[in-house]
Structure formats: structure tokens, C-alpha cells
Design an enzyme around this catalytic site. Structure first.
Site, PDB file in Angstrom:
ATOM      1  N   CYS A 129      10.008  -5.863   2.196  1.00  0.00           N
ATOM      2  CA  CYS A 129      10.037  -4.444   2.454  1.00  0.00           C
ATOM      3  C   CYS A 129      10.907  -3.968   3.633  1.00  0.00           C
ATOM      4  O   CYS A 129      11.398  -2.653   3.590  1.00  0.00           O
ATOM      5  CB  CYS A 129       8.583  -4.011   2.721  1.00  0.00           C
ATOM      6  SG  CYS A 129       7.415  -4.088   1.456  1.00  0.00           S
ATOM      7  N   ASN A 132       4.627   2.329  -2.737  1.00  0.00           N
ATOM      8  CA  ASN A 132       5.386   1.326  -1.986  1.00  0.00           C
ATOM      9  C   ASN A 132       6.516   0.672  -2.928  1.00  0.00           C
ATOM     10  O   ASN A 132       6.109  -0.267  -3.703  1.00  0.00           O
ATOM     11  CB  ASN A 132       4.414   0.305  -1.250  1.00  0.00           C
ATOM     12  CG  ASN A 132       5.081  -0.665  -0.544  1.00  0.00           C
ATOM     13  OD1 ASN A 132       6.443  -0.740  -0.465  1.00  0.00           O
ATOM     14  ND2 ASN A 132       4.494  -1.421   0.576  1.00  0.00           N
ATOM     15  N   HIS A 164       9.779   3.025   6.502  1.00  0.00           N
ATOM     16  CA  HIS A 164       9.204   2.336   5.153  1.00  0.00           C
ATOM     17  C   HIS A 164       8.033   3.006   4.551  1.00  0.00           C
ATOM     18  O   HIS A 164       7.153   3.314   5.302  1.00  0.00           O
ATOM     19  CB  HIS A 164       9.108   0.897   5.492  1.00  0.00           C
ATOM     20  CG  HIS A 164       8.197   0.106   4.090  1.00  0.00           C
ATOM     21  ND1 HIS A 164       8.980   0.211   2.898  1.00  0.00           N
ATOM     22  CD2 HIS A 164       7.499  -0.835   4.214  1.00  0.00           C
ATOM     23  CE1 HIS A 164       8.250  -0.197   1.966  1.00  0.00           C
ATOM     24  NE2 HIS A 164       7.053  -0.923   2.879  1.00  0.00           N
TER      25      HIS A 164
HETATM   26  N1  ACO Z   1     -10.039   0.848  -4.899  1.00  0.00           N
HETATM   27  C1  ACO Z   1     -11.240   1.031  -4.688  1.00  0.00           C
HETATM   28  N2  ACO Z   1     -11.788   0.410  -3.943  1.00  0.00           N
HETATM   29  C2  ACO Z   1     -11.025  -0.871  -3.279  1.00  0.00           C
HETATM   30  C3  ACO Z   1      -9.625  -0.893  -3.856  1.00  0.00           C
HETATM   31  C4  ACO Z   1      -9.125  -0.294  -4.544  1.00  0.00           C
HETATM   32  N3  ACO Z   1      -7.951  -0.063  -4.998  1.00  0.00           N
HETATM   33  N4  ACO Z   1      -9.019  -1.812  -2.928  1.00  0.00           N
HETATM   34  C5  ACO Z   1     -10.012  -2.522  -2.300  1.00  0.00           C
HETATM   35  N5  ACO Z   1     -11.205  -1.772  -2.324  1.00  0.00           N
HETATM   36  C6  ACO Z   1     -12.513  -1.821  -1.406  1.00  0.00           C
HETATM   37  C7  ACO Z   1     -12.613  -3.120  -0.962  1.00  0.00           C
HETATM   38  O1  ACO Z   1     -13.126  -4.113  -1.940  1.00  0.00           O
HETATM   39  C8  ACO Z   1     -13.575  -2.996   0.070  1.00  0.00           C
HETATM   40  O2  ACO Z   1     -14.858  -2.646  -0.437  1.00  0.00           O
HETATM   41  P1  ACO Z   1     -16.124  -3.369   0.328  1.00  0.00           P
HETATM   42  O3  ACO Z   1     -16.172  -2.506   1.431  1.00  0.00           O
HETATM   43  O4  ACO Z   1     -17.245  -3.168  -0.792  1.00  0.00           O
HETATM   44  O5  ACO Z   1     -15.683  -4.921   0.533  1.00  0.00           O
HETATM   45  C9  ACO Z   1     -13.248  -1.278   0.519  1.00  0.00           C
HETATM   46  O6  ACO Z   1     -12.520  -0.825  -0.526  1.00  0.00           O
HETATM   47  C10 ACO Z   1     -12.317  -1.473   1.746  1.00  0.00           C
HETATM   48  O7  ACO Z   1     -11.262  -2.391   1.732  1.00  0.00           O
HETATM   49  P2  ACO Z   1     -10.314  -2.808   2.913  1.00  0.00           P
HETATM   50  O8  ACO Z   1      -9.462  -3.775   2.566  1.00  0.00           O
HETATM   51  O9  ACO Z   1     -11.058  -2.939   3.969  1.00  0.00           O
HETATM   52  O10 ACO Z   1      -9.628  -1.256   2.955  1.00  0.00           O
HETATM   53  P3  ACO Z   1      -8.551  -0.632   4.046  1.00  0.00           P
HETATM   54  O11 ACO Z   1      -9.105   0.487   4.744  1.00  0.00           O
HETATM   55  O12 ACO Z   1      -7.953  -1.749   4.993  1.00  0.00           O
HETATM   56  O13 ACO Z   1      -7.462  -0.567   2.995  1.00  0.00           O
HETATM   57  C11 ACO Z   1      -5.190  -0.980   2.345  1.00  0.00           C
HETATM   58  C12 ACO Z   1      -6.711  -1.324   2.464  1.00  0.00           C
HETATM   59  C13 ACO Z   1      -4.879   0.433   1.781  1.00  0.00           C
HETATM   60  C14 ACO Z   1      -4.416  -2.175   1.614  1.00  0.00           C
HETATM   61  C15 ACO Z   1      -4.882  -1.187   3.966  1.00  0.00           C
HETATM   62  O14 ACO Z   1      -5.294  -2.248   4.530  1.00  0.00           O
HETATM   63  C16 ACO Z   1      -3.265  -1.317   4.181  1.00  0.00           C
HETATM   64  O15 ACO Z   1      -2.593  -0.182   3.851  1.00  0.00           O
HETATM   65  N6  ACO Z   1      -2.557  -2.353   4.481  1.00  0.00           N
HETATM   66  C17 ACO Z   1      -1.181  -2.459   4.712  1.00  0.00           C
HETATM   67  C18 ACO Z   1      -0.625  -2.769   3.266  1.00  0.00           C
HETATM   68  C19 ACO Z   1       0.698  -2.579   3.279  1.00  0.00           C
HETATM   69  O16 ACO Z   1       1.208  -1.548   3.815  1.00  0.00           O
HETATM   70  N7  ACO Z   1       1.494  -3.506   2.526  1.00  0.00           N
HETATM   71  C20 ACO Z   1       2.770  -3.300   2.609  1.00  0.00           C
HETATM   72  C21 ACO Z   1       3.482  -4.271   3.700  1.00  0.00           C
HETATM   73  S1  ACO Z   1       5.159  -3.959   3.276  1.00  0.00           S
HETATM   74  C22 ACO Z   1       5.731  -5.379   2.258  1.00  0.00           C
HETATM   75  O17 ACO Z   1       6.226  -6.274   2.664  1.00  0.00           O
HETATM   76  C23 ACO Z   1       5.167  -5.331   0.655  1.00  0.00           C
END
Ligand code: ACO
Length: 329
Positions: A119, A286, A256
């Protein structure tokens, strides 16, 4: 009287972008995986993304974006002597997407290669092209970010598949002599970083030399989030320090587009006013290396970014890799 030294600068001459034909909304995803529009919007800000269909590839999207940037720069294939394509989703393991785009555009001279920093790829590509241009070795560069992440997603893994989209964006950068001051148009500073210890936080579980397959994106979302908010501002602070410019001088922050919450937290940490932040994550998801040039194109087309504006681009990606660049538009 202070004597300024004239200096070559990499000046933006044109911007372009391309998106696949098919737009997929969060609602549509609800029928494919156990997710909801409300969860995706609340956690990421994303409402839709574009997904490549038959005949649409990283190279085809990159070529379309490059054509638009070249037309706006008023240059033809004979004017381009450097093509750098940032991508982690090449059409083939080799040759590079950049050489495929070179052939499609009819560029017969110069050099073309891919650059992989996930990214952060577009920021790395801008910084790399800048080195070529300010050295005087090359005159006009196409810097492209192009991706089809939909093809390396596990569509059964709701924690990753809802986050990404496909697309491409491009800039034409031209070496022009400036006064050597912060008033010059062009890239004024660029800072890059990598730390390979974080591989397990964000990676693809396949490749030519291991599984012989393309693999799928695997991510510890919370860890990526924490690292992004904690570290990405360092390279921005360093870029400001290199120039003596400050957040007050900034017209536009174009980060980004991974997640609205990361964007907001980074801007807040540096004291960048919300109205200076360009956000397109809601429209594109993304798109990895394509996200910044896609956002730049939106903000140029709607008249926000104008010549003379000071623009900060910034990204973090797998590796981890991260970087920032300050550009006088
Ligand atoms: N739909 C519904 N529920 C979901 C989904 C979904 N798509 N995905 C996860 N959940 C659930 C999980 O299972 C979890 O349930 P539980 O509490 O029963 O266990 C709950 O939602 C919370 O999950 P978390 O992973 O704790 O959610 P979080 O608030 O951390 O959000 C996210 C997740 C959006 C991925 C966040 O952590 C994030 O944005 N991280 C950065 C990701 C990113 O930017 N990546 C790209 C980097 S750049 C690159 O190089 C590719």
C-alpha cells in the site's frame, strides 16, 4: 542577499485514474459473506468498491490511468522516458506491469519497471522517480499505482474481503528547474521507511517461490491499525523538517485510503484540519498502491487541488513499509 541555488524539481504535469466497470456496494457483499453495511461503514467508512471483471487487469487499468495523465500533461509516448508502476498484483510474475503498459502506450524509449511496497507503493514510486528526475538522467516519468486486489482476496474471510477494491491512478512528473526554495513546484521532500520484522501482520500466503500460487491476503487488522496510527506520522514530521514547512502551510493531506479511522487519527495526531483531508475510501475501498493517485485525481477533478497548493501524500503497507512526500502542485 541570500543566494539561492537553482535546482531540478519533479513537477506534476498531469493526473489520471481508472476504475473497473463494476461497482460493488456493501449491501451486495451482505449476500456473499456474513457482514453488514453498518459494520463496514462504522469500522472503515467504506460504502462501495470497484471489482475488476473479465478483461480488466492491473495492466489494463494502469494503461487507462496513464493515458489520462499523459493527455492532461499534453505529452505523447515519445515524451516519456521513465515508467514506474507500483503494484503487488501484477498480471504475470514477469514481465513487469510497467513494461506491459510501456508497450500498450507505444513508449519506445527509456526504462520501465515495477516497484513493490504494497500500500505504500505509490509513495515509494514517487520518491524513486524523483531521484531519477532530479539527477538529470531522465526527463519525464509516468508514476502509476495499479492493483487488482480482488484477485488475491479470500472471499470467505470477512475480516479482509470487505476492505479492498481495484483501480489505478497515474501522475506525469517532469524535471523542471526551480529556484531551490519551498515556493518551487514539484516534490519538495520524500521520506521512506521499512521494517521487515512485521511480515506476519500483513502478508499474502502464496507466491512463485513458495506455493507456486498467487495466495490470499492475510492480516491482523488490529495490529496494522495500531502500527499505522503509531508510526506513519513520523515520516510526515521528517518531511516537514526537511523543508522547514509546517502543517499550517499544508493545503491538502492525501493519505493512503485504507480506513477512515486511520486517516482521521493520523490527521488529528499532526493537527491537520479535517477540511484539508482528502478522503475517497468511502468510494473506492482500499485499493493499495492505487489509492493515493485515485484520491489525487478526484481532488484535482473537483477543483480542490490547484497549481501552487502544498500537498502531503502518505501511506503504510505490508512489510511494514511506509513513507510520505511533500509536493508543491
Ligand atoms: N463484518 C462483520 N463483522 C466482522 C467483520 C465483517 N466484515 N470482520 C470482522 N468482524 C467481527 C469480528 O469477527 C469481531 O467479532 P467478535 O467480537 O465476535 O470476535 C468483531 O467484528 C470485531 O473485530 P475486530 O477485528 O476487533 O474489528 P476492528 O474494530 O479492529 O476492525 C478492521 C477491523 C476494520 C480490519 C480494523 O482493524 C482495521 O481497519 N485495521 C487496519 C486494516 C488496514 O488498514 N489494512 C490495510 C493496510 S495497508 C496494506 O498494506 C494492505
Amino acid at each position: 542577499m541570500t543566494q539561492q541555488t537553482r535546482k531540478l524539481r519533479s513537477v506534476v504535469k498531469g493526473v489520471g485514474s481508472a476504475l473497473p466497470r463494476r461497482c460493488v456496494t456493501n449491501r451486495e457483499l451482505e449476500s456473499q459473506v456474513d457482514t453488514s453495511d453498518a459494520w463496514i461503514v462504522q469500522r472503515t467508512g467504506i460504502t462501495q468498491r470497484y471489482i475488476a471483471g473479465e478483461g480488466e487487469t492491473t495492466a489494463s487499468l494502469g494503461t487507462e490511468a496513464a493515458r489520462m495523465a499523459m493527455a492532461r500533461a499534453g505529452c505523447g509516448p515519445e515524451d516519456i522516458d521513465l515508467i514506474i508502476c507500483a503494484t503487488s498484483t501484477p498480471d504475470l510474475t514477469f514481465p513487469s506491469v510497467a513494461t506491459m503498459i510501456q508497450a500498450e502506450l507505444g513508449v519506445r524509449g527509456g526504462v520501465a519497471f515495477d516497484l513493490q511496497a504494497v500500500c505504500a507503493g505509490f509513495v515509494f514510486a514517487v520518491a524513486t522517480a524523483d531521484k531519477f528526475l532530479i539527477s538529470g538522467s531522465h526527463k519525464r516519468a509516468l508514476v502509476i499505482g495499479a492493483e487488482t486486489f480482488s484477485r488475491i482476496l479470500d472471499w470467505k474471510d470477512r475480516t479482509t474481503c470487505v476492505l479492498f477494491g481495484d483501480g489505478a491512478g497515474a501522475l506525469v512528473l517532469e524535471a523542471q528547474e526551480g529556484e531551490g526554495t519551498n515556493a518551487d513546484r514539484g516534490v519538495l521532500a520524500a521520506r521512506l521507511r521499512s521494517d521487515g520484522r512485521y511480515k506476519s501482520k500483513l502478508y499474502v500466503d502464496g507466491g512463485p517461490s513458495t506455493t507456486g500460487t498467487a495466495g490470499c491476503v492475510r492480516m491482523e487488522g488490529k495490529e496494522v491499525f495500531r502500527f499505522a496510527v503509531g508510526h506513519v506520522t513520523d515520516v510526515m514530521v521528517d518531511s516537514f523538517a526537511d523543508t522547514g514547512l509546517t502543517v499550517e502551510d499544508l493545503n491538502w493531506f492525501v493519505p493512503h485510503q485504507a480506513n477512515q479511522r486511520i486517516i482521521d487519527a493520523s490527521a488529528q495526531k499532526l493537527g491537520i484540519a479535517p477540511q484539508k483531508v482528502v478522503k475517497t475510501v468511502q468510494l473506492h475501498g482500499n485499493t493499495s498502491a492505487a489509492s493515493i493517485p485515485l484520491a489525487l485525481n478526484v481532488a484535482c477533478e473537483d477543483g480542490r487541488i490547484k497549481p501552487g497548493d502544498l500537498v502531503m501524500i502518505e501511506a503504510i503497507g505490508g512489510g511494514f513499509t511506509w513513507g510520505a512526500a511533500l509536493i508543491r502542485w
